[in-house]
Every structure is written in structure tokens, then in C-alpha cells.
Design a protein around this motif. Structure first.
Motif, short mmCIF file in Angstrom:
data_model
loop_
_atom_site.label_atom_id
_atom_site.label_comp_id
_atom_site.label_asym_id
_atom_site.label_seq_id
_atom_site.Cartn_x
_atom_site.Cartn_y
_atom_site.Cartn_z
N PHE A 13 0.31 -0.73 -0.55
CA PHE A 13 0.32 0.31 -0.31
C PHE A 13 0.99 1.33 -0.31
O PHE A 13 0.52 2.52 -0.90
N LEU A 14 2.15 0.98 0.53
CA LEU A 14 2.83 2.27 1.08
C LEU A 14 3.96 3.04 -0.69
O LEU A 14 4.51 3.39 -0.19
N LYS A 15 3.87 1.16 -1.39
CA LYS A 15 4.53 1.30 -2.26
C LYS A 15 6.01 1.06 -1.56
O LYS A 15 7.04 2.28 -2.08
N LEU A 16 6.21 0.23 -0.85
CA LEU A 16 7.85 0.05 -0.23
C LEU A 16 8.32 -1.54 -0.41
O LEU A 16 7.88 -2.06 -1.21
N SER A 17 9.45 -1.20 -1.22
CA SER A 17 10.55 -2.27 -1.39
C SER A 17 10.13 -3.02 -0.59
O SER A 17 9.94 -3.32 0.93
N PRO A 18 9.89 -4.70 -0.72
CA PRO A 18 9.77 -5.43 0.33
C PRO A 18 11.17 -6.13 1.13
O PRO A 18 11.57 -7.02 0.42
N GLN A 19 10.88 -5.28 2.31
CA GLN A 19 12.22 -5.74 3.36
C GLN A 19 11.53 -6.78 4.66
O GLN A 19 12.27 -7.31 4.75
N ILE A 20 10.99 -6.50 4.80
CA ILE A 20 10.63 -6.84 5.95
C ILE A 20 10.04 -8.53 6.16
O ILE A 20 9.22 -8.41 4.68
N ASN A 21 10.27 -9.57 6.95
CA ASN A 21 9.62 -10.83 5.99
C ASN A 21 10.08 -11.32 7.49
O ASN A 21 9.49 -10.72 8.98
N ALA A 22 9.28 -12.56 7.76
CA ALA A 22 8.86 -13.43 8.29
C ALA A 22 9.64 -13.59 9.41
O ALA A 22 9.46 -14.33 11.07
N SER A 23 11.36 -13.88 9.22
CA SER A 23 12.19 -14.06 10.19
C SER A 23 12.43 -12.72 10.82
O SER A 23 13.10 -12.79 12.24
#
Length: 320
Positions: A242-252
Motif C-alpha cells: 500500500f505504501l509502495k515500499l520495497s519488500p524488506q520485512i520478512n517472516a524472520s
């Protein structure tokens, strides 16, 4: 002649009213908004930001995203999780700029001064849960930035009422002050007390209607607070998109803390959990009273689902 010239000058500098916006209710509010718009023009110029520029090139700026609520919906958890992203700069405390008159009168420069230092590529975020249920706030945010991206986190309305009570109850206990039982708030003259403020805050469709007068639905992302508690990563992925952020946060970045009973965060080897005030046990409520609460929210929830075009797995909703 002097009077004529003065009238002409006043006519020229008078702010224009935008016809597409809803009518403003009072002269005082219109004057305040005119002042804010003028201040916004001034603070958008480079010279006015000199005092806010850090030696490393970062600066304070108006937020591009606001977490508007809802109170006891999981706003702090959402902000902490979102802060895992390197392109997010989050204000530490609740600013209450748009809903507290004393703060709003200070103007946008004061608001900017409450923001963290950030770099040009970062998104500045602030969260004040009371914004969602404050009638004046949507128009004030709109006047500042019509393209603002808004985050709204909601949970089961009945559970939110219990959580609302629990917070106030513990605040009183810490100050060694007595506080009535939840039944005393929920029941009045043998009936459900619909005037109880905590119940009103859970009437999501009423407050959402107010926001949709100013912002289209595609500018408001609704986070499912119940799902965020049980499995945070998928909900945060949606926020990133939604915020057009690159996917940096992950399940770990998330791990379940069995002692606390909820998910905590892991960032660059460091682990942290929300404050101990989060995740407190709710008061035990009589089953019949809880059913009354669920029944009361049934219709308001249906209206909310129709308004936003999606459903949530809340107790009070029964599919037809």
C-alpha cells in the motif's frame, strides 16, 4: 478612497473556497484552515526548513502517512512492525495535532518539529489513534495533504470495547484510584448503555463515513488487527504494498513469545517486545452480556462491511 482601496486589498487576499469539498461549519474553523493553508505554503519552501536540517543531510518533514486509529486496535504494534522497514521514519509518541485544539493552533511548523529526522527517500509516519473518531480531523488532514496515505487498524468491535475498558482500568489502578466494574459502564437501566464512549468508538461505519467525505477508499488501507496479532507478517506485507515500499520485512522478523503470549520483533539480531501494558487480560464478562454486545454491533458491522467492500471475521457478523 482609502476605504475603497482597503476593501479591494481584502478582496484580493481572501482565500478561495474549493467547491468540491464539503461545506465548512463555522467561520472560526474556516479562518483556522486558511491560516494552516498559508503556513503550509510557507513551510514548503527551503528556507523555512533550515532549523530542521541535520548535519547528516536528514531533515524533519510533514508525514506522508498517518496511522489514524483505532484506539486499542493495535496501532502501537503496527507502528513498531512497520518501523522494521529502513525506509520508514516514525514519530515516537502520539502527536495529537489534528484533534487537540491547543496543538492545532500552533500551526504546521510546530507539527513538523514533532517529526523525526528523515532522508528524502524515507516515509515519515505518525500515529494518533484518536484521529479516527474525531469529527474535525479528516477535513484538517485533507487541508494539509489531499494525497495522504492513511492506515487504519481495526479489530472485533466487542473485543475493542473490552480492551478500551481494560486500559483505563489499569491506568486508575496504577494511580491507586478506584474504578467501576465494566458491567457498570455497559448496563444502564437494565439495558446496554449505548452512550458508553467505548461502544461509540467501535461504531466503525459512522467514523469511516466521515473520512470517506474527504479521502477515497484507495487512500485508506485497513489492517485487520485480529490477524495482525495471530500472524503479523501477511498483514505487514499488505501495508508495504500500500505504501509502495520495497519488500524488506520478512517472516524472520517476527517470533512468538510464549511468556508474553504474543509476537515480538527481531531486527538485526536484536529482539524486542511491546510494552508490558500490551496484551493484558480482559475482564471476565457474563456470557449473556457479551452476547448483547455482539448483537448490538451486528447491524453497524454489516454497514461497515458494505461501506468498505470487505468483511472481517468478527463475532457479531453472521453471513446470510
Amino acid at each position: 478612497m482609502a476605504a475603497f482601496l482597503l476593501g479591494a486589498v481584502l478582496l484580493i487576499v481572501q482565500p478561495q473556497i474549493v467547491p468540491s469539498r464539503p461545506a465548512i461549519n463555522s467561520k472560526a474553523e474556516m479562518t483556522s484552515q486558511s491560516v494552516q493553508r498559508e503556513l503550509l505554503k510557507k513551510t514548503s519552501q527551503k528556507n523555512d526548513f533550515k532549523e530542521n536540517i541535520h548535519y547528516n543531510g536528514s531533515c524533519r518533514q510533514l508525514p506522508q502517512t498517518i496511522i489514524i486509529g483505532v484506539r486499542k486496535g493495535g496501532t502501537r504494534a503496527l507502528l513498531e512492525m512497520l518501523s522494521l522497514h529502513p525506509d520508514i521514519a516514525a514519530a515516537e509518541s502520539e502527536v495529537h495535532f489534528f484533534d487537540w485544539e491547543d496543538h492545532y493552533r500552533n500551526g504546521l511548523q510546530w507539527y513538523i518539529n514533532q517529526m523525526p529526522y528523515s532522508y528524502p527517500h524515507q516515509i515519515t509516519v505518525e500515529k494518533t489513534p484518536a484521529y479516527f473518531t474525531s469529527p474535525k480531523v479528516p477535513e484538517r488532514v485533507y487541508n494539509m495533504n489531499q494525497s495522504m496515505r492513511l492506515l487504519l487498524i481495526l479489530r472485533d468491535p466487542s473485543e475493542r470495547v473490552l480492551s478500551d475498558y481494560t486500559q483505563v482500568f489499569y491506568n486508575h489502578m496504577q494511580k491507586h484510584k478506584p474504578y467501576p466494574s465494566i458491567e457498570q459502564f455497559l448496563i444502564k437501566d437494565g439495558k446496554l448503555n449505548v452512550d458508553y464512549k467505548a461502544i461509540n468508538r467501535s461504531l466503525y461505519y459512522i467514523h469511516m463515513q466521515n473520512w470517506l467525505k474527504y479521502f477515497p477508499l484507495d487512500r485508506i488501507h485497513i489492517v485487520d488487527g485480529d490477524k495482525l496479532i495471530k500472524n503479523p507478517f501477511p498483514e505487514i506485507e499488505k501495508v508495504e504494498r500500500f505504501l509502495k515500499l520495497s519488500p524488506q520485512i520478512n517472516a524472520s522478523n517476527f517470533y512468538f513469545n510464549k511468556t508474553k503470549g504474543f509476537y515480538c520483533l527481531r531486527d538485526s539480531g536484536r529482539e524486542r517486545c511491546l510494552h508490558e501494558s500490551k496484551g493484558r487480560a480482559h475482564p471476565q464478562l457474563d456470557t449473556r452480556l457479551l452476547e448483547k454486545l455482539h448483537e448490538y454491533f451486528h447491524e453497524p458491522n454489516k454497514k461497515f462491511f458494505e461501506l468498505v467492500g470487505r468483511t472481517f471475521d468478527w463475532h457479531s457478523f453472521v453471513a446470510s
